[in-house]
Design an enzyme around this catalytic site. Sequence first.
Site, PDB file in Angstrom:
ATOM      1  NE  ARG A 231      -4.245  -1.479   0.437  1.00  0.00           N
ATOM      2  CZ  ARG A 231      -4.600  -2.413  -0.450  1.00  0.00           C
ATOM      3  NH1 ARG A 231      -3.855  -2.633  -1.521  1.00  0.00           N
ATOM      4  NH2 ARG A 231      -5.701  -3.108  -0.280  1.00  0.00           N
ATOM      5  CG  HIS A 279      -3.818   0.018  -6.301  1.00  0.00           C
ATOM      6  ND1 HIS A 279      -3.901   0.628  -5.063  1.00  0.00           N
ATOM      7  CD2 HIS A 279      -4.031  -1.294  -6.066  1.00  0.00           C
ATOM      8  CE1 HIS A 279      -4.185  -0.275  -4.140  1.00  0.00           C
ATOM      9  NE2 HIS A 279      -4.248  -1.452  -4.730  1.00  0.00           N
TER      10      HIS A 279
HETATM   11  C1  GLV Z   1      -6.128  -4.343  -4.001  1.00  0.00           C
HETATM   12  O1  GLV Z   1      -5.254  -3.613  -3.692  1.00  0.00           O
HETATM   13  C2  GLV Z   1      -6.756  -5.296  -3.127  1.00  0.00           C
HETATM   14  O2  GLV Z   1      -6.752  -5.112  -1.891  1.00  0.00           O
HETATM   15  O3  GLV Z   1      -7.278  -6.294  -3.645  1.00  0.00           O
END
Ligand code: GLV
Length: 316
Positions: A231, A279
């Site tokens: 993250r 992401h």
């Molecule tokens: C993405 O980042 C997830 O948590 O699946």
Amino acid sequence: MAGPDELTPCTFVYKADPVRGEEWRQLFAELAPQIDFRIWPDVGDPAQVRYLAAWLPPDDLHAYAGLEVLFSVGAGIDQFDLEALPARLPLVRMVEPGIVGGMVEYVTLAALSIHREWQAYAAQQRAEVWRALRVRPASSRRVGVLGLGVLPRAVLAQLGSLGFPCAAWSRSQHDVDGVDCYAGAAALPGFLSRCDILVCLLPLTDDTRGILNRELFRQLPQGAALVHVGRGGHLVQDDLLAALDEGRLAQAVLDVCEPEPLPPGHALWRHPRVMLTPHIASMTQPASAVRAVLANLRRHQAGQPLEGLVERQRGY
Ligand code: GLV
């Protein structure tokens, strides 16, 4: 294993990407037609909702008085304010083969592109330079993964099969075939000192926020590379930029940052030794996620432990 027809009729609400929600709807209709599947905000009477799968819970969660389980539609649960969720409400992270497969692909791609100097060759091509760099065997490139949950284990199995010497670091001690396992804060420096490629796959908690910082980069071998698929909150971005500019780190592949999206003009956009993706390392795949959720509903209705149940104290 019990069949889907053994699930009792109930209301299930989905609150996330509506496009994938329509795929969930079709899969529920096919695999568990007795369940009243709804896409938020069309929830009917919230008090009748028994299960909710969400990226973020609705603001009026208190109105969901009959809610028995809250499922995250993602692998992570740090987007939830744990303090704000009723203590009695089980929270379940998404554990499904689609997410695992996507993450294995992404980290393998990143590790191989670092290992085979893809970035250097891209720069050489732009400059019309034909120059071979020495090819090193995978056995000479040590990979270390921060984290040892489902995703890290799958990633380590793949990287190990390619010949990379693999290690992992986690909070508590584990044994994994073919992986040098390090545990606890005291073991972190020893782990870091043998990571030519460091992969961050930790959950984001109060303990891990900001863990990818100057002090940690200093303990990596000179010229190591970072693959960050955790993250944004794990990474101190200014410390990464400094470590890259000092040559401590040779390159970084980042799938996450803070904030997301990265603001226009941020130094990470343009850094020549940073590869940045929005992401997308892995995404929940409706076909496998719905099957995994239905398996958990069967467990729940049979009074069995849920797969992916979050331990609130631990924060993941
Ligand atoms: C993405 O980042 C997830 O948590 O699946």
